[in-house]
Design an enzyme around this catalytic site. Structure first.
Site, PDB file in Angstrom:
ATOM      1  N   GLY A  97       0.874  -1.159   0.000  1.00  0.00           N
ATOM      2  CA  GLY A  97       0.000   0.000   0.000  1.00  0.00           C
ATOM      3  C   GLY A  97       0.913   1.210   0.000  1.00  0.00           C
ATOM      4  N   GLY A  99       3.375   3.078   1.294  1.00  0.00           N
ATOM      5  CA  GLY A  99       4.299   2.861   2.396  1.00  0.00           C
ATOM      6  C   GLY A  99       5.173   4.043   2.734  1.00  0.00           C
ATOM      7  N   ARG A 100       5.296   5.007   1.830  1.00  0.00           N
ATOM      8  CA  ARG A 100       6.064   6.217   2.134  1.00  0.00           C
ATOM      9  C   ARG A 100       5.435   7.450   1.483  1.00  0.00           C
ATOM     10  NH1 ARG A 100      11.697   6.125  -1.328  1.00  0.00           N
ATOM     11  NH2 ARG A 100      10.941   5.063  -3.200  1.00  0.00           N
ATOM     12  N   LYS A 120       5.708  11.509  -1.720  1.00  0.00           N
ATOM     13  CA  LYS A 120       6.675  10.415  -1.721  1.00  0.00           C
ATOM     14  C   LYS A 120       7.781  10.810  -0.743  1.00  0.00           C
ATOM     15  CE  LYS A 120       9.349   7.565  -4.980  1.00  0.00           C
ATOM     16  NZ  LYS A 120       9.705   7.384  -6.414  1.00  0.00           N
ATOM     17  N   ASP A 132      11.596   3.052   6.207  1.00  0.00           N
ATOM     18  CA  ASP A 132      11.541   4.283   7.007  1.00  0.00           C
ATOM     19  C   ASP A 132      10.566   5.304   6.435  1.00  0.00           C
ATOM     20  OD1 ASP A 132      12.897   5.319   4.800  1.00  0.00           O
ATOM     21  OD2 ASP A 132      14.809   5.533   5.835  1.00  0.00           O
ATOM     22  N   GLY A 133      10.002   5.027   5.261  1.00  0.00           N
ATOM     23  CA  GLY A 133       9.026   5.943   4.668  1.00  0.00           C
ATOM     24  C   GLY A 133       9.623   7.207   4.104  1.00  0.00           C
ATOM     25  N   ARG A 186       3.790  14.962  -5.960  1.00  0.00           N
ATOM     26  CA  ARG A 186       3.522  14.813  -7.395  1.00  0.00           C
ATOM     27  C   ARG A 186       2.063  15.160  -7.684  1.00  0.00           C
ATOM     28  NH1 ARG A 186       3.963   8.893  -6.393  1.00  0.00           N
ATOM     29  NH2 ARG A 186       6.038   8.884  -7.307  1.00  0.00           N
ATOM     30  N   ASP A 261       0.986  -2.418  -9.170  1.00  0.00           N
ATOM     31  CA  ASP A 261       0.782  -1.333  -8.203  1.00  0.00           C
ATOM     32  C   ASP A 261       1.427  -0.035  -8.667  1.00  0.00           C
ATOM     33  OD1 ASP A 261       3.083  -3.158  -7.501  1.00  0.00           O
ATOM     34  OD2 ASP A 261       3.620  -1.432  -6.278  1.00  0.00           O
ATOM     35  N   ASN A 262       2.113  -0.064  -9.810  1.00  0.00           N
ATOM     36  CA  ASN A 262       2.728   1.143 -10.375  1.00  0.00           C
ATOM     37  C   ASN A 262       2.042   1.603 -11.651  1.00  0.00           C
ATOM     38  OD1 ASN A 262       4.686   1.273  -8.378  1.00  0.00           O
ATOM     39  ND2 ASN A 262       6.163   0.058  -9.527  1.00  0.00           N
TER      40      ASN A 262
END
Length: 464
Positions: A97, A99-100, A120, A132-133, A186, A261-262
């Protein structure tokens, strides 16, 4: 129909419209941004900030919203880390999901499109796992270069909206550490991914699947026009994905990680990690050092998007029949071929006539380019001008079929722009990317990056 690049951005008022909340609580999780020790503005997109009514923000206001992530007025508060699954190098992963990053805001742009601002490197979320995100500054710089270059070359892409250096030292296993940190924002026409549908299918949530299909049709494709919205959405997404694959190829671009997922439901390219531009028409050229089998190499990108569409179709079977989905999948190669010839002609600056008439020219060009006697950018630069290029390479037997086809074609773009008077084309190969980063890393010199952005945008104007 000939390919048409995106129109120039224009000024519009700020019109918040956080529609994602209509999908309920299972679409994402409320999160908070990390607190950073420093906030240094390194990039502000002065082309696209005006389109969503944010060009009048002061630098301090900009840092408050895109460094500290104070909510924009009448918008998402708190932001949402979106949920999704995905095939990563064709292995299904249900433990992913945002994540960062998170969805920070939604608003209308100058064309009344619903737009997302997403982050991001903004810190840990429920989907960070062991990460660490955070985002390296180099990763942010590379994303600026990728999005600016792709936009100029006529690829539908997210826009790097903001990059703020955050003053932390990050450790990464695949690059020199410690390295500088940043948080990026973005701008995109949706951050709904194929993997979003895959998660909902895995959970067998028919109600949410119907709601997501309706949401995507209403806000990205002008609304449903048939009694089969899931089929209609899939047909539209497949058409956009074919155009995306075609534009990657004519740009000489290799995304590197075309996982489900991209891939965006609107057909916009986004999420740039190990990307590269291949100098030559080299079919096996890869961008990611970990892509040992060449799954996402240059020539296999259309195949990758086709495969990903099959996974989206599988997810949509939760609420619709398979037969029309399969029919659309079977039509993808033809849609891609048409889009490829149209985009190839556009980059050459000639009028696209029809797939049947354009195909011999494009095939001849490909056959010549695969011999790697001229780079992709030099080829399009040379033939994008009004006059036949004076280069001995094009006098060889290799280019005879292509020259003969070009003699039959009509110019569709004037070559009076100053860009065409340059000695060399604007390119974006790995050596230059590394040189731009080295200037920042060693001397904190941002001028090479700034100059390159100006040069890229100048090329974009010439191509449009």
């Amino acid at each position: 129909m000939a390919y048409k690049p995106q129109a120039e951005p224009a000024k519009a008022p700020y019109r918040p419209d956080p529609r994602i909340t209509q999908l309920g609580k299972k679409i994402g999780d409320p999160v908070q941004a990390a607190e950073f020790p420093r906030h240094i503005l390194r990039f502000r997109n002065d082309r696209w900030d005006q389109t969503i009514g944010l060009s009048d923000l002061t630098e301090q206001e900009w840092l408050d919203h895109f460094g500290r992530f104070e909510p924009l007025s009448d918008n998402l508060d708190p932001p949402l880390a979106l949920r999704y699954h995905g095939h990563q190098f064709r292995n299904y992963n249900p433990d992913i999901g945002d994540g960062r990053g998170f969805l920070f805001a939604q608003m209308r742009d100058h064309e009344d499109r619903l737009m997302d601002l997403a982050t991001k490197g903004s810190g840990r979320t429920p989907w960070s796992r062991s990460g660490d995100g955070k985002l390296t500054l180099k990763g942010g710089v590379r994303e600026i270069l990728a999005t600016e270059m792709l936009e100029a070359l006529g690829v539908e892409t997210s826009k790097t909206f903001s990059l703020v250096e955050t003053g932390e030292e990050l450790h990464r296993g695949d690059e020199p550490s410690p390295t500088r940190s940043a948080v990026m924002t973005r701008l995109s026409h949706s951050h709904i991914r194929f993997g979003t549908f895959q998660r909902i299918a895995a959970e067998q949530n028919q109600g949410l699947m119907h709601a997501l299909v309706d949401y995507c049709l209403a806000h990205f494709y002008g609304g449903a026009t048939t009694d089969n919205p899931a089929i209609e959405l899939f047909q539209k997404v497949a058409a956009q994905s074919a155009k995306l694959a075609a534009s990657y190829m004519t740009a000489g671009f290799v995304h590197g990680v075309l996982n489900t997922d991209n891939i965006n439901i609107t057909g916009e390219s986004f999420d740039y990690g190990p990307w590269r531009f291949t100098p030559y028409w080299e079919q096996g050229f890869t961008a990611a050092y970990f892509d040992h089998e060449g799954l996402y190499c240059f020539a296999r990108q259309p195949e990758a998007l086709h495969w990903n569409l099959a996974q989206l179709a599988s997810a949509l079977r939760l609420i619709c029949d398979s037969e029309p989905l399969v029919a659309t999948l079977e039509g993808f190669p033809k849609s891609y071929g048409i889009a490829f010839t149209e985009h190839f002609c556009w980059r050459l600056g000639i009028k696209s006539e029809s797939f049947e008439k354009d195909k011999p020219l494009v095939v001849a060009a490909e056959q010549a380019l695969t011999q790697k006697t001229i780079t992709i950018d030099q080829f399009f630069f040379d033939w994008g001008k009004d006059s036949v290029p004076n280069n001995v390479i094009y006098e060889s037997d290799l280019f005879v079929p292509f020259r003969q086809e070009m003699e039959k074609r009509t110019r569709a773009r004037a070559s009076s722009h100053e860009y065409w008077q340059s000695e060399t084309p604007c390119s974006m190969h790995i050596d230059e990317v590394e040189a731009i980063w080295d200037a920042i890393a060693k001397d904190d010199d941002w001028q090479p990056l700034n100059r390159k952005v100006v040069a890229i945008r100048n090329m974009g104007k010439a191509l449009r």
